[in-house]
Design an enzyme around this catalytic site. Structure first.
Site, PDB file in Angstrom:
ATOM      1  N   GLU A  41      -2.256  -0.861   6.992  1.00 18.43           N
ATOM      2  CA  GLU A  41      -2.062  -0.495   5.610  1.00 18.43           C
ATOM      3  C   GLU A  41      -1.321   0.949   5.643  1.00 18.43           C
ATOM      4  O   GLU A  41      -2.005   1.798   6.141  1.00 18.43           O
ATOM      5  CB  GLU A  41      -3.101  -0.533   4.532  1.00 18.43           C
ATOM      6  CG  GLU A  41      -2.983   0.248   3.389  1.00 18.43           C
ATOM      7  CD  GLU A  41      -1.706  -0.508   2.649  1.00 18.43           C
ATOM      8  OE1 GLU A  41      -0.694   0.405   2.208  1.00 18.43           O
ATOM      9  OE2 GLU A  41      -1.630  -1.693   2.366  1.00 18.43           O
ATOM     10  N   GLN A  46      -8.037  -5.027 -10.101  1.00 19.94           N
ATOM     11  CA  GLN A  46      -7.369  -4.821  -8.444  1.00 19.94           C
ATOM     12  C   GLN A  46      -8.071  -4.002  -7.890  1.00 19.94           C
ATOM     13  O   GLN A  46      -8.706  -4.019  -6.680  1.00 19.94           O
ATOM     14  CB  GLN A  46      -5.978  -5.029  -8.419  1.00 19.94           C
ATOM     15  CG  GLN A  46      -5.537  -5.029  -7.004  1.00 19.94           C
ATOM     16  CD  GLN A  46      -4.026  -5.584  -7.056  1.00 19.94           C
ATOM     17  OE1 GLN A  46      -3.345  -5.721  -8.128  1.00 19.94           O
ATOM     18  NE2 GLN A  46      -3.464  -5.452  -5.613  1.00 19.94           N
ATOM     19  N   TYR A  89       0.355  -7.532 -26.889  1.00 14.48           N
ATOM     20  CA  TYR A  89       1.596  -7.658 -26.961  1.00 14.48           C
ATOM     21  C   TYR A  89       2.267  -7.010 -27.993  1.00 14.48           C
ATOM     22  O   TYR A  89       2.306  -7.427 -29.106  1.00 14.48           O
ATOM     23  CB  TYR A  89       2.126  -8.981 -26.597  1.00 14.48           C
ATOM     24  CG  TYR A  89       1.703  -9.701 -25.242  1.00 14.48           C
ATOM     25  CD1 TYR A  89       2.343  -9.693 -24.230  1.00 14.48           C
ATOM     26  CD2 TYR A  89       0.437 -10.472 -25.206  1.00 14.48           C
ATOM     27  CE1 TYR A  89       1.736 -10.470 -23.024  1.00 14.48           C
ATOM     28  CE2 TYR A  89      -0.100 -10.966 -24.091  1.00 14.48           C
ATOM     29  CZ  TYR A  89       0.671 -10.854 -22.977  1.00 14.48           C
ATOM     30  OH  TYR A  89       0.377 -11.520 -21.886  1.00 14.48           O
ATOM     31  N   LEU A 123      -4.059  -7.641  -2.617  1.00 15.51           N
ATOM     32  CA  LEU A 123      -5.154  -8.889  -2.632  1.00 15.51           C
ATOM     33  C   LEU A 123      -4.746  -9.935  -1.609  1.00 15.51           C
ATOM     34  O   LEU A 123      -5.641 -10.679  -1.107  1.00 15.51           O
ATOM     35  CB  LEU A 123      -4.710  -9.483  -4.084  1.00 15.51           C
ATOM     36  CG  LEU A 123      -5.500  -8.423  -5.094  1.00 15.51           C
ATOM     37  CD1 LEU A 123      -5.208  -9.283  -6.579  1.00 15.51           C
ATOM     38  CD2 LEU A 123      -7.018  -8.527  -5.237  1.00 15.51           C
ATOM     39  N   ASP A 159       2.725 -10.889  -2.738  1.00 19.61           N
ATOM     40  CA  ASP A 159       3.868 -10.451  -3.424  1.00 19.61           C
ATOM     41  C   ASP A 159       5.037 -10.723  -2.396  1.00 19.61           C
ATOM     42  O   ASP A 159       6.387 -10.480  -2.757  1.00 19.61           O
ATOM     43  CB  ASP A 159       3.980  -9.024  -4.014  1.00 19.61           C
ATOM     44  CG  ASP A 159       3.058  -9.129  -5.251  1.00 19.61           C
ATOM     45  OD1 ASP A 159       2.853 -10.219  -5.675  1.00 19.61           O
ATOM     46  OD2 ASP A 159       2.778  -8.066  -5.981  1.00 19.61           O
ATOM     47  N   LEU A 179       3.951  -0.778   9.924  1.00 19.09           N
ATOM     48  CA  LEU A 179       4.728  -1.597  10.711  1.00 19.09           C
ATOM     49  C   LEU A 179       5.898  -1.027  10.861  1.00 19.09           C
ATOM     50  O   LEU A 179       6.485  -0.739   9.835  1.00 19.09           O
ATOM     51  CB  LEU A 179       4.551  -2.862  10.260  1.00 19.09           C
ATOM     52  CG  LEU A 179       5.524  -4.002  10.765  1.00 19.09           C
ATOM     53  CD1 LEU A 179       5.028  -4.408  12.235  1.00 19.09           C
ATOM     54  CD2 LEU A 179       5.854  -5.217   9.962  1.00 19.09           C
ATOM     55  N   GLY A 229       0.222 -13.937 -18.301  1.00 13.54           N
ATOM     56  CA  GLY A 229      -0.904 -14.944 -17.970  1.00 13.54           C
ATOM     57  C   GLY A 229      -1.951 -14.612 -16.818  1.00 13.54           C
ATOM     58  O   GLY A 229      -2.824 -15.304 -16.389  1.00 13.54           O
TER      59      GLY A 229
END
Length: 535
Positions: free
Chosen positions: A35, A119, A224, A15, A308, A143, A317
């Site tokens: 990628e 996602q 949960y 993302l 990230d 990379l 959340g």
């Protein structure tokens, strides 16, 4: 696009990377994403787009497509959030009875709503939009290394890549490391991280099953689970018959992901649902670590971190993916401004100044939610929360790209009572333009925006003159002259009075404001733009 030279090289097609690429490409920047995987991830992972993200995706031109693709809200009924022993067992606490609860908390603050796209559905939309505007991606490309330089050919970054046809060098003006939690870019720069660290270890199980007889009619949601035999979460995906179960395990007790055999996962699904008769078809089983970490630096010369790679956020959340999109937008508008000669290189310093502090708010809020819903023994992190709506829509940026006129140290404000001060989002006010009802927030994006009070004609003229002089797009609107303010709220909420003006950045953040007329409005406004753009 030159096969071996681009303006910006983005490493990682998650993302953060795809958002950066999409927002850059829309501004005419030559951007390439590499990628290592053969394609985008097919797994749901992060789900949910909060209103701030939807504001940015509206600017990116994809918000409507995201809403259309939102199968969770579109076909699976209302969305609840509960703490329970199992899906059909005792309900310990209800966090949210309905999706309407979440909407009600933010609707007065923004014209943008919520979406629940996962996602794996959002990433293809971002990629398609990036490609539509000239962005490119190379799958199966890793990379290997990179170096920064300033030589006869100019300043830049040379990356060593390995693709399907072998190794080669690619030169870029800037490099964005959006390559995840174990970022090679971050590690190559020797950038450390701080924060709470590991919270727990989990095994994620994706499975297919018809649960129409298990779930409450017309309802889906996130549970949960505090089961006597395990602790974890259960939730939906975009596909009505595909679901997720995450179960905690403890390496200190000798537990391993390998212990979660297909047979064991089927048993756990039955326990989670309180329905041992369900026969799930397992799609994937993966172990992962839930953690909270933030990179000590987000920039090293011409190399930046996003997503990230810059911070790891607990999924509680649903803020991790949203923060990655915000990273991408912030970095993209600033890189584009520098590359196109609208700003000096100093503007890029504000990326870390602004997004790192925002990340601290997001991580603290996610930690607090985790403690409240899953780990009550972590009560010490609860007081670090500033509130969910405040984190999403009431945050404040402090940097040289914001000319604050107060010394209030508060990091957030209540978005229900916005101040319009520099550093905060431009307040949501319903207005009319050419007979069309819209929000002031809809006026922002794709350049700078100036909002002037009824007597602010000089500010509008100044915006047109300064835009031409500096080559910086500035759109200007004046209350009472094409912009109707039926509630007479713009001047009050933006703090500009009748003769003043508010200058709003491409990301909808107020950069500067005044409640007065100026003897030479053009000179004043030019000085403001030169300061915030490091000209």
């Amino acid at each position: 696009m030159n096969d071996h030279e681009v303006d910006v090289l983005v490493v990682g097609a998650g993302l953060g990377g795809l958002s950066t690429a999409m927002f850059l490409a829309r501004q005419g920047v030559r951007v390439l994403v590499v990628e290592r995987r053969p394609g985008l991830s097919p797994y749901p992972r992060a789900a949910g787009q909060n209103p701030r993200t939807m504001e940015l995706l509206r600017i990116g031109g994809v918000a409507d497509e995201v809403v259309r693709a939102d199968d969770i809200r579109g076909t699976q009924g209302d969305f609840v959030i509960r703490l329970a022993e199992s899906v059909r067992g005792e309900i310990l606490r209800t966090v949210s009875e309905s999706f309407d609860d979440m909407v009600a908390a933010t609707e007065p603050c923004t014209p943008a709503g919520w979406a629940m796209l996962s996602q794996d559905k959002l990433e293809p939309i971002l990629l398609a939009q990036a490609r539509k505007h000239g962005g490119a991606i190379r799958f199966g490309t890793r990379l290997l290394s990179f170096r920064q330089h300033d030589d006869d050919a100019g300043a830049g970054v040379t990356a060593r890549l390995a693709g399907p046809d072998g190794e080669y060098d690619l030169r870029a003006g800037y490099l964005v490391g959006a390559d995840g939690n174990r970022s090679l870019v971050r590690e190559s720069l020797g950038i450390g991280r701080y924060g709470h660290g590991t919270l727990t270890h989990m095994v994620g199980v994706i499975f297919d099953a018809d649960l129409s007889g298990i779930m409450e009619p017309g309802t889906t949601g996130w549970y949960y689970l505090h089961h006597p035999e395990f602790k974890g979460t259960f939730g939906p995906t975009d596909r009505p018959d595909r679901h997720t179960l995450f179960v905690e395990y403890d390496p200190d007790e000798g537990e391993r992901p390998e212990d979660f055999t297909p047979q064991r996962c089927v048993e756990l699904i039955g326990l989670a649902l309180d329905a041992p008769e369900v026969k799930p078809e397992l799609v994937d089983i993966q172990g992962w670590e839930m953690a909270a970490r933030i990179a000590e630096r987000w920039r090293e010369g011409r190399v930046f971190l996003a997503g990230d790679a810059a911070k790891v956020t607990p999924p509680t959340g649903g803020m991790s993916g949203n923060a990655a999109v915000a990273d991408g937008f912030d970095l993209a508008w600033k890189l584009a401004a520098v590359l196109q000669g609208q700003a000096g290189a100093g503007l890029l310093d504000t990326y870390e100044d602004e997004r790192k502090v925002a990340a601290e708010l997001v991580v603290a809020e996610a930690l607090a939610i985790y403690a409240q819903r899953m780990a009550p023994h972590m009560a010490e992190v609860w007081d670090k929360s500033v509130g969910y709506p405040e984190t999403l829509l009431g945050f404040r940026y402090r940097s040289s790209a914001v000319l604050a006129t107060d010394d209030d140290p508060a990091r957030v404000e209540n978005p229900l009572t916005p101040s319009g001060r520099p550093g905060f989002r431009g307040p949501h006010v319903l207005v009319s333009r050419h007979g069309e009802r819209l929000s002031t927030v809809d006026l922002f994006g794709d350049g700078w925006t100036l909002l002037a009070g009824e007597l602010g004609a000089d500010w509008v003229a100044a915006a047109e003159a300064v835009s031409a002089e500096l080559g910086v797009p500035v759109r200007a609107y004046r209350v009472g002259a094409g912009l109707t303010d039926p509630e007479s709220a713009v001047s009050e909420r933006y703090g500009i009075g009748k003769a003043g003006a508010s200058l709003v950045r491409p990301d909808g953040i107020v950069a500067w404001r005044t409640d007065e007329a100026a003897a030479d409005a053009a000179q004043t406004l030019e000085g403001v733009l030169r300061r915030v753009l490091d000209r």
